[in-house]
Design an enzyme around this catalytic site. Structure first.
Site, PDB file in Angstrom:
ATOM      1  N   HIS A  43      -0.515  11.472  -1.258  1.00 44.23           N
ATOM      2  CA  HIS A  43      -1.213  10.971  -0.069  1.00 44.23           C
ATOM      3  C   HIS A  43      -1.175  12.061   1.000  1.00 44.23           C
ATOM      4  O   HIS A  43      -0.339  12.032   1.901  1.00 44.23           O
ATOM      5  CB  HIS A  43      -0.536   9.697   0.432  1.00 44.23           C
ATOM      6  CG  HIS A  43      -1.291   8.980   1.500  1.00 44.23           C
ATOM      7  ND1 HIS A  43      -1.238   7.614   1.660  1.00 44.23           N
ATOM      8  CD2 HIS A  43      -2.117   9.436   2.483  1.00 44.23           C
ATOM      9  CE1 HIS A  43      -1.992   7.262   2.686  1.00 44.23           C
ATOM     10  NE2 HIS A  43      -2.518   8.353   3.200  1.00 44.23           N
ATOM     11  N   GLU A  70      -4.556   9.387  -2.486  1.00 45.96           N
ATOM     12  CA  GLU A  70      -4.734   8.387  -1.447  1.00 45.96           C
ATOM     13  C   GLU A  70      -5.047   9.056  -0.116  1.00 45.96           C
ATOM     14  O   GLU A  70      -4.583  10.168   0.143  1.00 45.96           O
ATOM     15  CB  GLU A  70      -3.449   7.571  -1.254  1.00 45.96           C
ATOM     16  CG  GLU A  70      -2.987   6.811  -2.463  1.00 45.96           C
ATOM     17  CD  GLU A  70      -1.707   6.039  -2.193  1.00 45.96           C
ATOM     18  OE1 GLU A  70      -1.411   5.122  -2.970  1.00 45.96           O
ATOM     19  OE2 GLU A  70      -1.005   6.362  -1.204  1.00 45.96           O
ATOM     20  N   HIS A 190       3.407  -0.355  -1.939  1.00 45.24           N
ATOM     21  CA  HIS A 190       4.063  -0.262  -0.631  1.00 45.24           C
ATOM     22  C   HIS A 190       5.302  -1.158  -0.605  1.00 45.24           C
ATOM     23  O   HIS A 190       5.205  -2.377  -0.619  1.00 45.24           O
ATOM     24  CB  HIS A 190       3.147  -0.615   0.540  1.00 45.24           C
ATOM     25  CG  HIS A 190       3.631  -0.004   1.831  1.00 45.24           C
ATOM     26  ND1 HIS A 190       3.196   1.220   2.294  1.00 45.24           N
ATOM     27  CD2 HIS A 190       4.539  -0.423   2.734  1.00 45.24           C
ATOM     28  CE1 HIS A 190       3.787   1.520   3.435  1.00 45.24           C
ATOM     29  NE2 HIS A 190       4.620   0.536   3.720  1.00 45.24           N
TER      30      HIS A 190
END
Length: 237
Positions: A43, A70, A190
């Site tokens: 990410h 991401e 998450h």
């Protein structure tokens, strides 16, 4: 079996804290793959405070499993994804000052924007996923964008599970069922951890993939990276 994609941002954070190239993120990704993980997630953020854009370029030629990138689709990010062409891009509505991802997309408000971005990635053969809260309206909105998948934002589940709430996964199970009916595949991520992943997997249907970084790397400090990954794979069978 649900696929495990390991987010290696925290390995890059450790490297950047000292400078130099230890630990090396490419070598870490190779090891993670050899230990059985079915994907690598990164990410990159505009300030490159952990994964750097060059890391993404360096990883692509050496990975043998699924590569998932991401991020918020600003122009710099979009250009990188189109250059690297990962298996999957996960669109996340990061605020500029966010320490970590803290909300899913408002897929109704940003439907036109997401449609345009998703179409561009799909033209290049890149599977798309949208980061969303466990909200049925957002799931319905996601389906209208043309995305291939959603990624359920699981922080609230993890918080509720830690408090012992019996219905901690209820909204996620309902949203996964709806997404499946609408023709979407389902990812999740998450704050998933060894403490809650087995429960989540059993409670939420139709999961294709989970993306786990912070908890997995933290657990590996005590258990070792290979043992930690093997434990996740056991729970995800």
């Amino acid at each position: 079996m649900i696929k495990l994609s390991v987010n290696i941002n925290k390995i890059a954070t450790l490297r950047n804290a000292r400078g130099g190239d230890v630990p090396n993120v490419v070598e870490a990704a190779r090891k993670i793959e050899s230990f059985g993980a079915q994907g690598i997630t990164v990410h990159p953020r505009p300030d490159e405070r952990h994964i750097r854009y060059q890391d993404v370029r360096d990883l692509k030629p050496v990975l043998t499993t699924e590569f998932n990138i991401e991020g918020k689709p600003i122009q710099q990010f979009t250009n990188l994804v189109l250059e690297v062409k990962p298996a999957q891009v996960t669109l996340v509505p990061d605020a500029e000052d966010a320490i970590t991802s803290n909300a899913g997309w408002d897929t109704i408000k940003y439907e036109s924007y997401l449609k345009e971005v998703i179409s561009e990635f799909q033209k290049h053969g890149i599977r798309t996923s949208i980061f969303v809260d466990a909200d049925k309206k957002m799931i319905e909105g996601a389906a209208k964008t043309g995305t291939d998948r959603i990624e359920l934002y699981t922080e609230q589940f993890a918080t509720d599970f830690a408090k012992g709430k019996e219905d901690s996964a209820k909204a996620y199970a309902e949203c996964a069922g709806l997404a499946h009916e609408l023709g979407l595949e389902i990812n999740a991520g998450h704050d998933l951890s060894l403490d809650n992943i087995e429960y989540f997997k059993k409670a939420v249907p139709h999961l294709a993939e989970v993306s786990i970084g912070h908890a997995l790397i933290s657990e590996a400090l005590f258990m070792g990276l290979e043992k930690t990954i093997q434990q996740y794979l056991k729970f995800l069978k």
